[in-house]
Design a protein around this motif. Structure first.
Motif, PDB file in Angstrom:
ATOM      1  N   ASN A   1      29.718  53.703  62.843  1.00  0.00           N
ATOM      2  CA  ASN A   1      30.445  53.594  61.572  1.00  0.00           C
ATOM      3  C   ASN A   1      30.981  54.934  61.072  1.00  0.00           C
ATOM      4  OD1 ASN A   1      30.003  50.763  61.325  1.00  0.00           O
ATOM      5  ND2 ASN A   1      27.895  51.215  60.728  1.00  0.00           N
ATOM      6  N   GLN A   2      31.215  55.840  61.990  1.00  0.00           N
ATOM      7  CA  GLN A   2      31.804  57.121  61.612  1.00  0.00           C
ATOM      8  C   GLN A   2      33.044  57.386  62.458  1.00  0.00           C
ATOM      9  OE1 GLN A   2      29.192  60.506  61.311  1.00  0.00           O
ATOM     10  NE2 GLN A   2      27.468  59.271  60.604  1.00  0.00           N
ATOM     11  N   GLY A   3      33.840  58.335  62.006  1.00  0.00           N
ATOM     12  CA  GLY A   3      35.010  58.729  62.768  1.00  0.00           C
ATOM     13  C   GLY A   3      34.657  59.590  63.949  1.00  0.00           C
ATOM     14  N   LEU A   4      35.605  59.800  64.823  1.00  0.00           N
ATOM     15  CA  LEU A   4      35.396  60.657  65.982  1.00  0.00           C
ATOM     16  C   LEU A   4      35.342  62.117  65.550  1.00  0.00           C
ATOM     17  CD1 LEU A   4      37.201  58.096  67.105  1.00  0.00           C
ATOM     18  CD2 LEU A   4      37.134  59.443  69.188  1.00  0.00           C
TER      19      LEU A   4
ATOM     20  N   PHE B   1      33.552  60.156  74.061  1.00  0.00           N
ATOM     21  CA  PHE B   1      34.868  59.870  74.610  1.00  0.00           C
ATOM     22  C   PHE B   1      35.483  61.139  75.180  1.00  0.00           C
ATOM     23  CE2 PHE B   1      35.521  55.554  73.237  1.00  0.00           C
ATOM     24  CZ  PHE B   1      34.729  55.424  72.107  1.00  0.00           C
TER      25      PHE B   1
ATOM     26  N   LEU C   1      47.310  61.770  72.545  1.00  0.00           N
ATOM     27  CA  LEU C   1      45.982  62.023  73.099  1.00  0.00           C
ATOM     28  C   LEU C   1      45.502  60.717  73.699  1.00  0.00           C
ATOM     29  CD1 LEU C   1      43.769  64.229  73.267  1.00  0.00           C
ATOM     30  CD2 LEU C   1      42.852  63.334  71.138  1.00  0.00           C
TER      31      LEU C   1
ATOM     32  N   PHE D   1      42.589  58.522  75.463  1.00  0.00           N
ATOM     33  CA  PHE D   1      41.127  58.466  75.536  1.00  0.00           C
ATOM     34  C   PHE D   1      40.645  57.632  76.710  1.00  0.00           C
ATOM     35  CE2 PHE D   1      39.625  60.357  71.575  1.00  0.00           C
ATOM     36  CZ  PHE D   1      40.776  60.378  70.803  1.00  0.00           C
ATOM     37  N   GLY D   2      39.449  57.958  77.172  1.00  0.00           N
ATOM     38  CA  GLY D   2      38.740  57.092  78.098  1.00  0.00           C
ATOM     39  C   GLY D   2      38.087  55.953  77.349  1.00  0.00           C
ATOM     40  N   THR D   3      37.385  55.118  78.094  1.00  0.00           N
ATOM     41  CA  THR D   3      36.774  53.930  77.500  1.00  0.00           C
ATOM     42  C   THR D   3      35.426  54.215  76.863  1.00  0.00           C
ATOM     43  OG1 THR D   3      35.918  53.368  79.678  1.00  0.00           O
ATOM     44  CG2 THR D   3      37.969  52.293  78.993  1.00  0.00           C
ATOM     45  N   GLY D   4      34.925  55.424  77.034  1.00  0.00           N
ATOM     46  CA  GLY D   4      33.713  55.824  76.339  1.00  0.00           C
ATOM     47  C   GLY D   4      32.449  55.630  77.145  1.00  0.00           C
TER      48      GLY D   4
ATOM     49  N   PHE E   1      48.412  60.808  63.244  1.00  0.00           N
ATOM     50  CA  PHE E   1      48.368  59.823  64.323  1.00  0.00           C
ATOM     51  C   PHE E   1      47.663  58.556  63.847  1.00  0.00           C
ATOM     52  CE2 PHE E   1      49.354  62.431  68.117  1.00  0.00           C
ATOM     53  CZ  PHE E   1      49.278  63.693  67.577  1.00  0.00           C
TER      54      PHE E   1
ATOM     55  N   TYR F   1      45.645  55.261  65.679  1.00  0.00           N
ATOM     56  CA  TYR F   1      45.064  54.707  66.893  1.00  0.00           C
ATOM     57  C   TYR F   1      44.442  53.353  66.577  1.00  0.00           C
ATOM     58  CZ  TYR F   1      45.462  58.996  69.639  1.00  0.00           C
ATOM     59  OH  TYR F   1      45.944  60.073  70.344  1.00  0.00           O
TER      60      TYR F   1
ATOM     61  N   GLN G   1      41.367  50.859  67.932  1.00  0.00           N
ATOM     62  CA  GLN G   1      40.165  50.825  68.764  1.00  0.00           C
ATOM     63  C   GLN G   1      39.563  49.428  68.738  1.00  0.00           C
ATOM     64  OE1 GLN G   1      36.975  53.537  67.685  1.00  0.00           O
ATOM     65  NE2 GLN G   1      36.172  53.539  69.770  1.00  0.00           N
TER      66      GLN G   1
ATOM     67  N   GLN H   1      35.931  49.574  73.284  1.00  0.00           N
ATOM     68  CA  GLN H   1      36.994  50.289  73.990  1.00  0.00           C
ATOM     69  C   GLN H   1      37.225  51.665  73.382  1.00  0.00           C
ATOM     70  OE1 GLN H   1      38.505  48.980  76.770  1.00  0.00           O
ATOM     71  NE2 GLN H   1      36.972  47.359  76.500  1.00  0.00           N
ATOM     72  N   GLY H   2      37.977  52.478  74.097  1.00  0.00           N
ATOM     73  CA  GLY H   2      38.391  53.750  73.538  1.00  0.00           C
ATOM     74  C   GLY H   2      39.600  53.568  72.643  1.00  0.00           C
ATOM     75  N   PRO H   3      39.864  54.531  71.781  1.00  0.00           N
ATOM     76  CA  PRO H   3      41.050  54.434  70.925  1.00  0.00           C
ATOM     77  C   PRO H   3      42.333  54.415  71.750  1.00  0.00           C
ATOM     78  CG  PRO H   3      39.525  56.118  70.125  1.00  0.00           C
ATOM     79  CD  PRO H   3      39.055  55.725  71.492  1.00  0.00           C
TER      80      PRO H   3
ATOM     81  N   PHE I   1      46.490  54.848  71.486  1.00  0.00           N
ATOM     82  CA  PHE I   1      47.546  55.450  70.669  1.00  0.00           C
ATOM     83  C   PHE I   1      48.512  54.391  70.153  1.00  0.00           C
ATOM     84  CE2 PHE I   1      50.649  58.527  69.383  1.00  0.00           C
ATOM     85  CZ  PHE I   1      51.887  58.006  69.747  1.00  0.00           C
TER      86      PHE I   1
ATOM     87  N   LEU J   1      42.269  53.722  63.425  1.00  0.00           N
ATOM     88  CA  LEU J   1      41.879  55.100  63.151  1.00  0.00           C
ATOM     89  C   LEU J   1      43.103  55.941  62.826  1.00  0.00           C
ATOM     90  CD1 LEU J   1      39.447  55.596  66.160  1.00  0.00           C
ATOM     91  CD2 LEU J   1      38.801  55.206  63.788  1.00  0.00           C
TER      92      LEU J   1
ATOM     93  N   PHE K   1      39.630  63.029  62.573  1.00  0.00           N
ATOM     94  CA  PHE K   1      39.710  61.583  62.433  1.00  0.00           C
ATOM     95  C   PHE K   1      39.068  61.106  61.135  1.00  0.00           C
ATOM     96  CE2 PHE K   1      41.307  59.691  66.347  1.00  0.00           C
ATOM     97  CZ  PHE K   1      41.321  60.779  67.195  1.00  0.00           C
ATOM     98  N   GLY K   2      39.649  60.054  60.576  1.00  0.00           N
ATOM     99  CA  GLY K   2      39.007  59.334  59.497  1.00  0.00           C
ATOM    100  C   GLY K   2      37.977  58.371  60.058  1.00  0.00           C
ATOM    101  N   GLU K   3      37.280  57.670  59.154  1.00  0.00           N
ATOM    102  CA  GLU K   3      36.231  56.743  59.575  1.00  0.00           C
ATOM    103  C   GLU K   3      36.792  55.406  60.038  1.00  0.00           C
ATOM    104  OE1 GLU K   3      32.434  58.315  56.968  1.00  0.00           O
ATOM    105  OE2 GLU K   3      33.710  56.765  56.113  1.00  0.00           O
TER     106      GLU K   3
END
Lengths: 112, 115
Positions: free
Chosen positions: A41-44, A90, A100, A102-105, B33, B35, B37, B41-43, B45, B91, B106-108
């Motif tokens: 529940n947090q951002g990256l 990630f 940017l 991203f991978g799947t994590g 940006f 995104y 998610q 999965q990953g984010p 774009f 995101l 990034f935001g939450e």
């Protein structure tokens, strides 16, 4: 085009053990590479980044990663895992100014 | 505020409804940006702004998705006639000097659930 592949969607380590999260990249231009961490529940949050300077990059919370062009890899390591390291990690790549990718994590679990 | 702020944090919409998601970037950040998610999965774009100019919208999945940043600060992502496959966390990220630092904040996220 750029892409990253993260090997292992789940990794489990014991507290105090070595953490190794794998990332391989593909890029048609010299890449910038990143590792981000996401807690529930947090951002990256940015852990570390490689932008063509030193190939061994040190980040926050004791993490580091080494850029290996010959292996097209950018694996994330930490010598000793802590319970607070449990999160989703990630890998990401950019070779252009606008995107940017991203991978799947990889979800890291740390056990006692 | 100190970080990227997104609202609402949670949104439940009935299929077919329109939704609007807001992003307040860090003050002074020119790059913004969006995104998407999906669960597990990953984010992915969606789109990119430099000030008020939308420089890349290649990731928007359909013409139901629209983003704007009219004054180069706050941005809104609008989804028209929502579908179940739109359910995801959206995101927002901003950067002061993306082209040189490559660092995004990034935001939450805004979690959208379409019923």
């Amino acid at each position: 085009a750029q892409s990253v592949t993260q090997l292992g969607s789940h990794v489990s380590v014991s507290e105090g053990a070595l953490v190794l999260l794998r990332c391989n990249y593909s890029s048609s231009v010299p890449p910038y590479l990143f590792w981000y961490v996401q807690y529930p529940n947090q951002g990256l949050q940015l852990l570390l980044k490689y932008t063509s300077a030193a190939t061994l990059v040190k980040g926050i919370n004791g993490f580091e990663a080494e850029f290996k062009k010959s292996e097209t890899s950018f694996h994330l390591t930490k010598p000793s895992a802590h319970m607070s390291d449990a999160a989703e990690y990630f890998c990401a790549v950019t070779g252009t100014a606008s995107k940017l990718t991203f991978g799947t994590g990889t979800r890291l679990q740390v056990t006692l | 505020g100190a970080g990227v702020s997104q609202s609402p944090r949670y949104k439940v919409a009935k299929r077919g409804q329109d939704v609007a998601l807001r992003c307040d970037p860090i003050s002074g950040h020119v790059s913004l940006f969006w995104y998407q998610q999906a669960l597990g999965q990953g984010p992915e774009f969606l789109t990119y702004f430099q000030n008020e100019a939308q420089l890349d919208k290649s990731g928007l999945p359909s013409d139901r998705f629209f983003a704007e940043r009219p004054e180069g600060s706050v941005s809104t992502l609008k989804i028209q006639r929502t579908q179940q496959e739109d359910s995801a966390v959206y995101l927002c990220a901003s950067s002061r000097d993306w082209m040189n630092t490559g660092e995004l904040f990034f935001g939450e996220g805004s979690r959208l659930t379409v019923l």
